[in-house]
Design an enzyme around this catalytic site. Sequence first.
Site, PDB file in Angstrom:
ATOM      1  N   TYR A 143       0.937  -1.363  -0.089  1.00  0.00           N
ATOM      2  CA  TYR A 143       0.089   0.078   0.135  1.00  0.00           C
ATOM      3  C   TYR A 143       0.788   1.062   0.238  1.00  0.00           C
ATOM      4  O   TYR A 143       0.470   2.352  -0.545  1.00  0.00           O
ATOM      5  CB  TYR A 143      -0.659  -0.146   1.029  1.00  0.00           C
ATOM      6  CG  TYR A 143      -2.427  -0.507   1.063  1.00  0.00           C
ATOM      7  CD1 TYR A 143      -2.069  -1.784   0.430  1.00  0.00           C
ATOM      8  CD2 TYR A 143      -3.428   0.287   1.258  1.00  0.00           C
ATOM      9  CE1 TYR A 143      -3.630  -2.390   0.215  1.00  0.00           C
ATOM     10  CE2 TYR A 143      -4.856  -0.672   1.497  1.00  0.00           C
ATOM     11  CZ  TYR A 143      -4.831  -2.013   0.932  1.00  0.00           C
ATOM     12  OH  TYR A 143      -5.729  -2.664   0.860  1.00  0.00           O
ATOM     13  N   LYS A 194       3.282 -15.311   2.463  1.00  0.00           N
ATOM     14  CA  LYS A 194       3.695 -15.724   0.566  1.00  0.00           C
ATOM     15  C   LYS A 194       5.341 -16.202   0.724  1.00  0.00           C
ATOM     16  O   LYS A 194       5.717 -15.899  -0.698  1.00  0.00           O
ATOM     17  CB  LYS A 194       2.825 -14.424  -0.420  1.00  0.00           C
ATOM     18  CG  LYS A 194       2.700 -15.928  -2.391  1.00  0.00           C
ATOM     19  CD  LYS A 194       1.601 -16.735  -2.043  1.00  0.00           C
ATOM     20  CE  LYS A 194       1.684 -17.217  -3.422  1.00  0.00           C
ATOM     21  NZ  LYS A 194       0.926 -18.269  -3.758  1.00  0.00           N
ATOM     22  N   ASP A 226      -2.755 -18.206  -0.005  1.00  0.00           N
ATOM     23  CA  ASP A 226      -3.807 -18.316  -0.708  1.00  0.00           C
ATOM     24  C   ASP A 226      -4.487 -20.129   0.360  1.00  0.00           C
ATOM     25  O   ASP A 226      -6.078 -20.154   0.454  1.00  0.00           O
ATOM     26  CB  ASP A 226      -2.991 -19.224  -2.771  1.00  0.00           C
ATOM     27  CG  ASP A 226      -2.105 -20.199  -1.899  1.00  0.00           C
ATOM     28  OD1 ASP A 226      -1.413 -20.410  -0.577  1.00  0.00           O
ATOM     29  OD2 ASP A 226      -1.605 -20.560  -3.279  1.00  0.00           O
ATOM     30  N   ASP A 250      -6.251  -6.576   4.038  1.00  0.00           N
ATOM     31  CA  ASP A 250      -7.520  -6.483   3.956  1.00  0.00           C
ATOM     32  C   ASP A 250      -8.539  -7.299   3.222  1.00  0.00           C
ATOM     33  O   ASP A 250      -9.465  -6.966   3.213  1.00  0.00           O
ATOM     34  CB  ASP A 250      -7.066  -5.109   2.202  1.00  0.00           C
ATOM     35  CG  ASP A 250      -8.135  -4.352   1.809  1.00  0.00           C
ATOM     36  OD1 ASP A 250      -9.235  -4.028   1.936  1.00  0.00           O
ATOM     37  OD2 ASP A 250      -8.146  -4.711   0.634  1.00  0.00           O
ATOM     38  N   ASP A 254     -12.369  -9.016   4.902  1.00  0.00           N
ATOM     39  CA  ASP A 254     -13.716  -9.225   3.979  1.00  0.00           C
ATOM     40  C   ASP A 254     -13.837 -10.690   4.048  1.00  0.00           C
ATOM     41  O   ASP A 254     -15.284 -10.937   3.442  1.00  0.00           O
ATOM     42  CB  ASP A 254     -13.758  -8.620   2.540  1.00  0.00           C
ATOM     43  CG  ASP A 254     -13.849  -6.965   2.412  1.00  0.00           C
ATOM     44  OD1 ASP A 254     -13.561  -6.648   3.033  1.00  0.00           O
ATOM     45  OD2 ASP A 254     -14.721  -6.429   1.231  1.00  0.00           O
TER      46      ASP A 254
HETATM   47  C1  IPM Z   1     -10.181  -0.931   4.600  1.00  0.00           C
HETATM   48  C2  IPM Z   1     -10.592  -0.340   2.610  1.00  0.00           C
HETATM   49  C3  IPM Z   1      -9.946   0.320   2.757  1.00  0.00           C
HETATM   50  C4  IPM Z   1      -7.758  -0.107   2.544  1.00  0.00           C
HETATM   51  C5  IPM Z   1      -9.821   1.050   1.251  1.00  0.00           C
HETATM   52  C6  IPM Z   1     -11.134   2.501   1.198  1.00  0.00           C
HETATM   53  C7  IPM Z   1      -8.550   2.665   1.042  1.00  0.00           C
HETATM   54  O1  IPM Z   1     -10.822  -1.138   1.859  1.00  0.00           O
HETATM   55  O2  IPM Z   1     -10.502  -0.741   5.221  1.00  0.00           O
HETATM   56  O3  IPM Z   1     -10.075  -2.308   4.304  1.00  0.00           O
HETATM   57  O4  IPM Z   1      -8.310  -0.495   1.333  1.00  0.00           O
HETATM   58  O5  IPM Z   1      -7.811  -0.785   2.997  1.00  0.00           O
HETATM   59 MG    MG Z   2     -11.140  -3.539   3.060  1.00  0.00          MG
END
Ligand code: IPM
Ligand code: MG
Length: 369
Positions: A143, A194, A226, A250, A254
Amino acid sequence: MSKTKTLLMLPGDGIGVEVTGQVRRVIDWLSRKRGVTFDVREGLIGGASYDRHGTPLSDETLAEAMAADAVLLGAVGGPKWDDLPFDKKPERGLLRIRKEMGLFANLRPAVVFDALADASTLKLEVVKGLDIMILRELTGGIYFGQPRGIETLPDGTRKGFNTLVYTTPEIQRIARAAFDLAMKRNKKVCSVDKANVLESTVLWREEVIAVSKDYPEVELSHMYVDNAAMQLVRNPKQFDVMVTTNMFGDILSDCAAMLTGSLGMLPSASLGAPDAEGRRKALYEPVHGSAPDIAGRDIANPLATLLSFSMMLRYSFDMDAEADMIERAVKNVLAGGLRTADIMQAGKAKVSTSVMGEAIVRELDKLNV
Ligand code: IPM
Ligand code: MG
């Protein structure tokens, strides 16, 4: 409990505004019923800040965030700002505030509430009782690595590139944070990398192993990312604390969110290093985004943000009793059958963002005896 705590609210864009609004109700309730007062300031971030100041995070707002005892953020982004130059995009505001505040440790707990165990797309027995903690490194990795950019080569070919880089201090401090968390939980850490392909994560693995020597009670395992993604949906209860790089965290968080029924349920805390008095800079935000498709309709789920606020009470203010109450209120309201659209199930009552917020406050009243 009388010291005033300064709290900077950054609602941001889209549903960020609606969900942080529900936290206001709880803050009012705390001051009326528990004698806890917050000095609440509000600022702009993301597209909202761009529209007003021409930048997704102004220096003034950043200075306020640095001075506050804690920051509560909603979400940033939306189609309105998609075509802006890269450095003006709403997301840059979020990345800048994380970086400048030094918030390297991002705690993303994925907890399945009993009432929602069958709201997950996974089988009930796979997710029921799940309680894991994903610890995402937040201020390094791909990032932020240099060089980065898009260039045009002499032959006209365009080249886009980013750099995945980690240094030993960066790895050591997040590893330490993972082991410290594990010591307060089930004493198990799984480090995700990884290392079969990427040198930066070969170093990651070596440094995590080195730090683990200071925590002989904690059982350490390693997994390639993975495989970790696969194991998270196959058998998530094998994990307790998972520690990983910025980008892997990240993605995996999710994925973990869906185990809990909805992205609308996942809170997070982003913490800096403790200073000499043991105080750390901190920002709390739901894991979900600004959801422009449902923004302004009062239908978003405010629970991830309310749970983020409860993490704030716990980690920044040592208010465990109040944090417990909020978590219990969420549990009871869900058990009582109220659902926002994202977690709606047959036979339950579908409610709006604000009705959910009001219900939490009513439940807090009942718990506060
Ligand atoms: C998160 C989001 C952010 C990230 C984006 C909005 C920049 O997806 O906080 O997980 O990638 O960190
Ligand atoms: Mg995110």
